[in-house]
Write an enzyme that holds these catalytic residues in place. Structure first.
Site, PDB file in Angstrom:
ATOM      1  N   LYS A  63       0.870  -1.258  -0.010  1.00  0.00           N
ATOM      2  CA  LYS A  63      -0.006   0.071  -0.196  1.00  0.00           C
ATOM      3  C   LYS A  63       0.818   1.301   0.061  1.00  0.00           C
ATOM      4  CE  LYS A  63      -3.815  -2.372   2.549  1.00  0.00           C
ATOM      5  NZ  LYS A  63      -3.309  -3.442   3.036  1.00  0.00           N
ATOM      6  N   ARG A 209      -6.602 -16.528   7.354  1.00  0.00           N
ATOM      7  CA  ARG A 209      -6.869 -17.624   8.673  1.00  0.00           C
ATOM      8  C   ARG A 209      -7.721 -18.802   8.406  1.00  0.00           C
ATOM      9  NH1 ARG A 209      -8.153 -12.398  12.489  1.00  0.00           N
ATOM     10  NH2 ARG A 209      -8.594 -11.807  10.387  1.00  0.00           N
TER      11      ARG A 209
HETATM   12  O1  C5P Z   1      -7.182 -13.731   7.785  1.00  0.00           O
HETATM   13  P1  C5P Z   1      -8.053 -13.147   6.878  1.00  0.00           P
HETATM   14  O2  C5P Z   1      -8.735 -13.878   5.857  1.00  0.00           O
HETATM   15  O3  C5P Z   1      -9.117 -12.049   7.426  1.00  0.00           O
HETATM   16  O4  C5P Z   1      -6.996 -12.274   6.172  1.00  0.00           O
HETATM   17  C1  C5P Z   1      -7.408 -11.431   5.314  1.00  0.00           C
HETATM   18  C2  C5P Z   1      -6.197 -10.360   4.686  1.00  0.00           C
HETATM   19  O5  C5P Z   1      -6.369  -9.441   3.906  1.00  0.00           O
HETATM   20  C3  C5P Z   1      -5.171  -9.966   5.722  1.00  0.00           C
HETATM   21  O6  C5P Z   1      -3.841 -10.117   5.467  1.00  0.00           O
HETATM   22  C4  C5P Z   1      -6.012  -8.566   5.972  1.00  0.00           C
HETATM   23  O7  C5P Z   1      -5.004  -7.454   6.336  1.00  0.00           O
HETATM   24  C5  C5P Z   1      -6.204  -8.148   4.597  1.00  0.00           C
HETATM   25  N1  C5P Z   1      -7.073  -7.355   4.270  1.00  0.00           N
HETATM   26  C6  C5P Z   1      -8.243  -7.201   4.622  1.00  0.00           C
HETATM   27  N2  C5P Z   1      -9.230  -6.250   4.399  1.00  0.00           N
HETATM   28  C7  C5P Z   1      -8.993  -5.138   3.794  1.00  0.00           C
HETATM   29  C8  C5P Z   1      -7.454  -5.194   3.083  1.00  0.00           C
HETATM   30  C9  C5P Z   1      -6.633  -6.115   3.383  1.00  0.00           C
HETATM   31  O8  C5P Z   1      -8.668  -8.125   5.280  1.00  0.00           O
HETATM   32  N3  C5P Z   1      -9.690  -4.222   3.287  1.00  0.00           N
END
Ligand code: C5P
Length: 230
Positions: A63, A209
């Site tokens: 970003k 996750r």
């Molecule tokens: O573990 P999880 O599926 O929630 O991870 C989602 C990933 O996407 C993380 O790395 C998080 O930082 C990223 N992300 C997000 N929402 C956003 C931008 C990025 O969850 N708006």
């Protein structure tokens, strides 16, 4: 335009954790992974080189947001690392986004963050002093991103329809916040299943996750991939 593989968010604190995670998959199974700030700042550019050397694709989620010249130079460095996709903050402006594209070149995908999903409409109005709705602000940034010649945006799956109709159907929407039916939501607020994300037109889904913390990550990955492609 839709990527068949879910992008796996490698939200691990160290190189060793990444190696152990990737080693769970059979050698011929090539993944598309997301490397974010935590891992990149801990492990450095070497982590990108390593993952690429194993044949995986990399979305480097750093970003960038700075003056155009600095972003252009930084993007040249990322381009030399062989990233497949990376991103900037649209708030940096059209000139910055164009400079980012120049630095990165035409090969890798370049997308922008509009409003972070952690920003509420109240915060946006109060802190950024933007007096429209959050949804309008997201669409505004998406249109500016398209104008700058970028490939698309990171967005909530709930915003895909509005963004595609304000830009064009080829404008990439990459959506995190994906959860298989019945799995733990964690700190995400507005989630969607892989198959629903497909229905509404997401081009890429990012899943962390539900795969990385699963008892059997390979099985979890395959199920999510199957649901995404159903
Ligand atoms: O573990 P999880 O599926 O929630 O991870 C989602 C990933 O996407 C993380 O790395 C998080 O930082 C990223 N992300 C997000 N929402 C956003 C931008 C990025 O969850 N708006």
């Amino acid at each position: 335009m839709r990527e068949i593989r879910p992008i796996v968010a490698l939200d691990f604190p160290s190189f060793e954790d990444v190696k152990a995670f990737l080693a769970l998959f059979p050698e011929e199974e090539k993944l598309y992974v997301k490397i974010g700030m935590e891992l990149y700042y801990a492990a450095g550019p070497e982590i990108v080189r390593y993952v690429k050397s194993q044949g995986h694709s990399v979305f480097l989620d750093l970003k960038l947001h700075d003056i155009p010249n600095t972003v252009k130079s930084a993007m040249k460095v990322l381009s030399n690392l062989g990233v497949d996709m990376t991103n900037v903050h649209a708030a940096g402006g059209v000139e910055m986004m164009k400079a980012a594209r120049e630095g990165l070149g035409q090969g890798p995908k370049l997308i922008a963050v509009t409003q972070l999903t952690s920003t509420s409409e109240e915060q946006m109005k109060d802190f950024q002093n933007i007096q429209t709705s959050l949804a309008e602000s997201v669409v505004h940034y998406a249109k500016k991103t398209a104008e700058a010649g970028l490939d698309g945006v990171v967005c909530s799956a709930h915003e895909v329809e509005a963004i595609k109709s304000a830009t064009n159907s080829d404008f990439v929407c990459l959506t995190p916040g994906i959860r298989p039916a019945g799995s733990a939501i964690g700190d995400q607020k507005r989630v969607m299943t892989p198959s629903d994300a497909r229905q509404i037109g997401s081009d890429y889904i990012v899943v962390g996750r539900p795969i990385t913390q699963a008892e059997n990550p390979v099985e979890a990955y395959r199920q999510i991939k199957a649901d995404w492609n159903a």
